[in-house]
Design an enzyme around this catalytic site. Structure first.
Site, PDB file in Angstrom:
ATOM      1  N   PHE A 149       2.024   3.209   4.380  1.00  0.00           N
ATOM      2  CA  PHE A 149       1.865   3.232   2.914  1.00  0.00           C
ATOM      3  C   PHE A 149       0.838   2.215   2.422  1.00  0.00           C
ATOM      4  CE2 PHE A 149       4.702  -0.452   3.142  1.00  0.00           C
ATOM      5  CZ  PHE A 149       4.215  -1.246   2.124  1.00  0.00           C
ATOM      6  N   LYS A 173      -0.915  13.173   8.373  1.00  0.00           N
ATOM      7  CA  LYS A 173       0.460  13.034   7.856  1.00  0.00           C
ATOM      8  C   LYS A 173       0.515  11.642   7.232  1.00  0.00           C
ATOM      9  CE  LYS A 173       4.099  11.468   8.129  1.00  0.00           C
ATOM     10  NZ  LYS A 173       4.624  10.582   7.039  1.00  0.00           N
ATOM     11  N   GLU A 176       4.827   8.994   3.138  1.00  0.00           N
ATOM     12  CA  GLU A 176       5.496   9.761   2.080  1.00  0.00           C
ATOM     13  C   GLU A 176       5.744   8.910   0.844  1.00  0.00           C
ATOM     14  OE1 GLU A 176       6.591   8.599   4.896  1.00  0.00           O
ATOM     15  OE2 GLU A 176       8.766   8.735   5.151  1.00  0.00           O
ATOM     16  N   SER A 226       4.653   0.459  11.558  1.00  0.00           N
ATOM     17  CA  SER A 226       5.416  -0.669  12.112  1.00  0.00           C
ATOM     18  C   SER A 226       5.574  -0.505  13.635  1.00  0.00           C
ATOM     19  CB  SER A 226       6.764  -0.763  11.411  1.00  0.00           C
ATOM     20  OG  SER A 226       7.409   0.490  11.439  1.00  0.00           O
ATOM     21  N   CYS A 281      -1.428  -5.650   6.959  1.00  0.00           N
ATOM     22  CA  CYS A 281      -1.229  -6.024   8.368  1.00  0.00           C
ATOM     23  C   CYS A 281      -2.181  -7.151   8.746  1.00  0.00           C
ATOM     24  CB  CYS A 281      -1.449  -4.828   9.268  1.00  0.00           C
ATOM     25  SG  CYS A 281      -3.158  -4.329   9.314  1.00  0.00           S
ATOM     26  N   GLU A 383       8.120  -9.713  11.152  1.00  0.00           N
ATOM     27  CA  GLU A 383       7.182  -9.470  10.050  1.00  0.00           C
ATOM     28  C   GLU A 383       7.978  -9.296   8.757  1.00  0.00           C
ATOM     29  OE1 GLU A 383       5.352  -5.509  10.051  1.00  0.00           O
ATOM     30  OE2 GLU A 383       3.465  -6.434   9.460  1.00  0.00           O
TER      31      GLU A 383
HETATM   32  P1  NAD Z   1       6.283   2.749   8.881  1.00  0.00           P
HETATM   33  O1  NAD Z   1       6.288   2.494  10.345  1.00  0.00           O
HETATM   34  O2  NAD Z   1       7.578   2.756   8.156  1.00  0.00           O
HETATM   35  O3  NAD Z   1       5.616   4.189   8.583  1.00  0.00           O
HETATM   36  C1  NAD Z   1       4.388   4.564   9.135  1.00  0.00           C
HETATM   37  C2  NAD Z   1       4.381   6.073   9.313  1.00  0.00           C
HETATM   38  O4  NAD Z   1       5.401   6.435  10.251  1.00  0.00           O
HETATM   39  C3  NAD Z   1       4.635   6.847   8.046  1.00  0.00           C
HETATM   40  O5  NAD Z   1       3.764   7.947   7.971  1.00  0.00           O
HETATM   41  C4  NAD Z   1       6.079   7.287   8.182  1.00  0.00           C
HETATM   42  O6  NAD Z   1       6.352   8.520   7.559  1.00  0.00           O
HETATM   43  C5  NAD Z   1       6.257   7.408   9.677  1.00  0.00           C
HETATM   44  N1  NAD Z   1       7.623   7.121  10.118  1.00  0.00           N
HETATM   45  C6  NAD Z   1       8.492   6.235   9.563  1.00  0.00           C
HETATM   46  N2  NAD Z   1       9.646   6.233  10.234  1.00  0.00           N
HETATM   47  C7  NAD Z   1       9.518   7.120  11.241  1.00  0.00           C
HETATM   48  C8  NAD Z   1      10.390   7.556  12.298  1.00  0.00           C
HETATM   49  N3  NAD Z   1      11.621   7.060  12.443  1.00  0.00           N
HETATM   50  N4  NAD Z   1       9.925   8.464  13.162  1.00  0.00           N
HETATM   51  C9  NAD Z   1       8.690   8.959  13.036  1.00  0.00           C
HETATM   52  N5  NAD Z   1       7.829   8.600  12.058  1.00  0.00           N
HETATM   53  C10 NAD Z   1       8.236   7.688  11.172  1.00  0.00           C
HETATM   54  O7  NAD Z   1       5.262   1.709   8.239  1.00  0.00           O
HETATM   55  P2  NAD Z   1       4.986   1.433   6.697  1.00  0.00           P
HETATM   56  O8  NAD Z   1       6.142   0.708   6.109  1.00  0.00           O
HETATM   57  O9  NAD Z   1       4.484   2.653   6.024  1.00  0.00           O
HETATM   58  O10 NAD Z   1       3.732   0.436   6.819  1.00  0.00           O
HETATM   59  C11 NAD Z   1       3.864  -0.944   7.023  1.00  0.00           C
HETATM   60  C12 NAD Z   1       3.735  -1.299   8.489  1.00  0.00           C
HETATM   61  O11 NAD Z   1       2.497  -0.853   8.995  1.00  0.00           O
HETATM   62  C13 NAD Z   1       3.745  -2.808   8.708  1.00  0.00           C
HETATM   63  O12 NAD Z   1       4.488  -3.076   9.867  1.00  0.00           O
HETATM   64  C14 NAD Z   1       2.283  -3.144   8.915  1.00  0.00           C
HETATM   65  O13 NAD Z   1       2.025  -4.306   9.655  1.00  0.00           O
HETATM   66  C15 NAD Z   1       1.833  -1.938   9.658  1.00  0.00           C
HETATM   67  N6  NAD Z   1       0.392  -1.781   9.586  1.00  0.00           N
HETATM   68  C16 NAD Z   1      -0.330  -2.022  10.716  1.00  0.00           C
HETATM   69  C17 NAD Z   1      -1.704  -1.919  10.687  1.00  0.00           C
HETATM   70  C18 NAD Z   1      -2.499  -2.146  11.931  1.00  0.00           C
HETATM   71  O14 NAD Z   1      -3.631  -1.701  11.976  1.00  0.00           O
HETATM   72  N7  NAD Z   1      -1.983  -2.821  12.934  1.00  0.00           N
HETATM   73  C19 NAD Z   1      -2.354  -1.560   9.502  1.00  0.00           C
HETATM   74  C20 NAD Z   1      -1.588  -1.312   8.359  1.00  0.00           C
HETATM   75  C21 NAD Z   1      -0.196  -1.421   8.423  1.00  0.00           C
END
Ligand code: NAD
Length: 498
Positions: A149, A173, A176, A226, A281, A383
């Site tokens: 997000f 994808k 959401e 994450s 991040c 984090e």
């Molecule tokens: P998230 O892991 O909750 O979601 C990321 C994606 O995974 C979304 O599209 C979501 O729909 C999907 N997802 C969530 N739960 C899932 C599951 N159980 N099974 C399959 N798919 C699932 O992350 P977020 O809260 O949207 O974003 C924040 C996180 O992203 C933080 O940890 C941040 O550090 C990380 N991030 C990392 C970078 C990088 O380049 N390393 C860059 C930006 C954000």
């Protein structure tokens, strides 16, 4: 209520699952729209469209594909204000920061405009008698991206910008939580001249993600989110025979040596720790001053700096940062602050009581500062992803170097110093993927590549730049012989170039 639909084969497609996700206005806490959550069969329809489109798109010469990228760049620039408004309205980051999010993605599109040059391949004339060898990079077919997000414009563009320019079609994808901008980007890509089916957006949760991971026609999956989910994506995607890169969470440290320019450091830390409410991040949520005098001085100045920060609604031009993305996320951050107190860290500034007049139901949280945080504390190891800065005091350079090096995450790190030799040694030895020297947020420019180490990334290739081109292409090598004169005898041993 406004419904955010999928975008498949060049058109808006209403969801059929009957399942929806709420889209909040983080300033007010109200639900402002709902997004369709896809079933596996809706994903199948998008993949089928992508498969159909890909063959002709790959056969389109690279310069024509680049022209689509040029036009896409122009359209994004022309729509910058609208896109930034849309982005802020769902994410909560302030407008100037949303423009930065879009701009950093746009820079990857600018790199993609030069794709013909990058795809020229390699050639060896006369590798043997009458033998030439050449290699080329071909697209994989259909690739998919699953995005978080916190950068709803930049991260999708990291992925589809390169994937499409090299001749793949793409399924996005997006998160959401803030899916409107990704759909708008896909519409603009069609307007720029990409054929229908080249870029599709399928909204969803785990159901859609698992369908992507298991789909036999999707050759590569790029993920950012994450770490636990990244690890899952990597394991399941590679088990299904796909190429996978999965970027995870982070806990970036800023090491401050005693000779650093503290006035500048405080400004840099403030922006990097609290900007976008800490939901980056590449945020800098941990500061490691070296030596007691540095720590005491830094803490005092940081407290004074925090007092000047303005938290406001995302459209307030005077606000330094806005609300976090959801009530659940705000609660999680508050829980971490409480945990820090219980663990024995000193809570110097507490942002939990913050409330904005007229927006009492918004997802706001004030800037928070902890001192005397130690490496054994859970709030240090994990984090938090909020506007929380933790001071971890180190006695020596070696101690400061060891902290980010030993941490489970290894996305980014920064060192602040006037000593070039110390900075050079730090950069060479630290066990982290991206290093800033007097640069608090060292996100590499688009023609370099982005990627952390340890639990911040699973897989071997980084995002964008030449690493991105490698990820979205496979190498084919051709050995060609045009013999002259008499036939040669059959060779029963492996041919060599003697
Ligand atoms: P998230 O892991 O909750 O979601 C990321 C994606 O995974 C979304 O599209 C979501 O729909 C999907 N997802 C969530 N739960 C899932 C599951 N159980 N099974 C399959 N798919 C699932 O992350 P977020 O809260 O949207 O974003 C924040 C996180 O992203 C933080 O940890 C941040 O550090 C990380 N991030 C990392 C970078 C990088 O380049 N390393 C860059 C930006 C954000």
């Amino acid at each position: 209520m406004r419904e955010i639909t999928h975008f498949i084969d060049g058109a808006a497609v209403a969801g059929i699952s009957g399942r929806f996700g709420d889209i909040f206005n983080p300033n007010t806490g109200e639900v402002q729209a709902r997004v369709a959550l896809a079933t596996a069969s809706e994903l199948d329809a998008a993949v089928a469209a992508a498969v159909r489109a890909q063959v002709d798109w790959a056969a389109t010469n690279p310069q024509r594909r680049a022209r689509v990228m040029f036009e896409f760049k122009r359209l994004i620039e022309a729509n910058m204000d609208d896109l930034a408004q849309m982005l802020s309205a769902e994410h909560g980051k302030v407008i100037a920061d949303s423009k930065g999010d879009i701009q950093r993605g746009l820079e990857v599109i600018e790199f993609a405009c030069g794709i013909p040059h990058v795809l020229k391949g390699e050639y060896t004339e006369g590798a043997g008698p009458g033998i030439d060898v050449y290699s080329m990079r071909q697209p994989l077919g259909v690739a998919a991206g699953i995005t978080p997000f916190n950068f709803p414009a930049m991260i999708p563009m990291w992925m589809f910008g390169i994937a499409i320019a090299v001749g793949n079609s793409f399924i996005l994808k997006p998160s959401e939580k803030d899916p409107t901008v990704p759909v708008r980007l896909a519409e603009l890509m069609m307007e720029a001249g990409a054929p229908a089916g080249v870029l599709n957006v399928v909204h969803g949760d785990k159901v859609a993600v698992d369908a992507i991971l298991d789909h036999p026609d999707i050759r590569a999956v790029s993920f950012v989110g994450s770490s636990d989910i990244a690890q899952y994506i990597y394991a399941r995607g590679t088990a299904a025979g796909k190429r996978v890169q999965a970027m995870g969470g982070a806990k970036n440290h800023g090491v401050v040596l005693p000779d650093a320019d503290l006035d500048q450091v405080v400004k840099d830390l403030s922006g990097a720790a609290f900007g976008s409410a800490g939901e980056r991040c590449m945020a800098l949520p941990v500061v490691v001053p070296v030596g007691r005098a540095t720590a005491d001085e830094l803490r005092e100045r940081m407290v004074a700096e925090i007092a000047t920060l303005q938290v406001g609604i995302s459209t307030d031009p005077a606000a330094h940062y806005g609300p976090v993305v959801s009530a659940a996320h705000r609660q999680k951050i508050s829980d971490y602050i409480q945990m820090g107190v219980s663990e024995g860290a000193e809570l110097v500034v507490d942002g939990r009581g913050f409330s904005l007049q007229g927006y009492e139901k918004g997802f706001f949280i004030g800037p928070t500062l902890f001192d005397h945080v130690t490496p054994t504390m859970q709030t240090y190891q994990e984090e938090i992803f909020g506007p929380v800065l933790q001071i971890v005091r180190a006695a020596t350079f070696e101690e400061a170097l060891a902290l980010p090096s030993a941490h489970q995450y290894g996305n980014g790190v920064a060192i602040f110093t006037r000593d070039g030799r110390a900075a050079r040694e730090f950069a060479a030895r630290v066990n982290v993927g991206m290093v800033g020297i007097n640069v608090p947020i060292p996100v590499p420019v688009a023609y370099h590549s982005f990627g952390g180490w340890k639990r911040s990334a699973f897989g071997d290739t980084n995002q964008h730049g030449l690493e991105g081109v490698k990820f979205y292409t496979k190498v084919k090598t051709i050995t060609a012989r045009w013999p002259e004169g008499a036939h040669e005898d059959s060779a029963f041993v492996i041919p060599t170039m003697q």
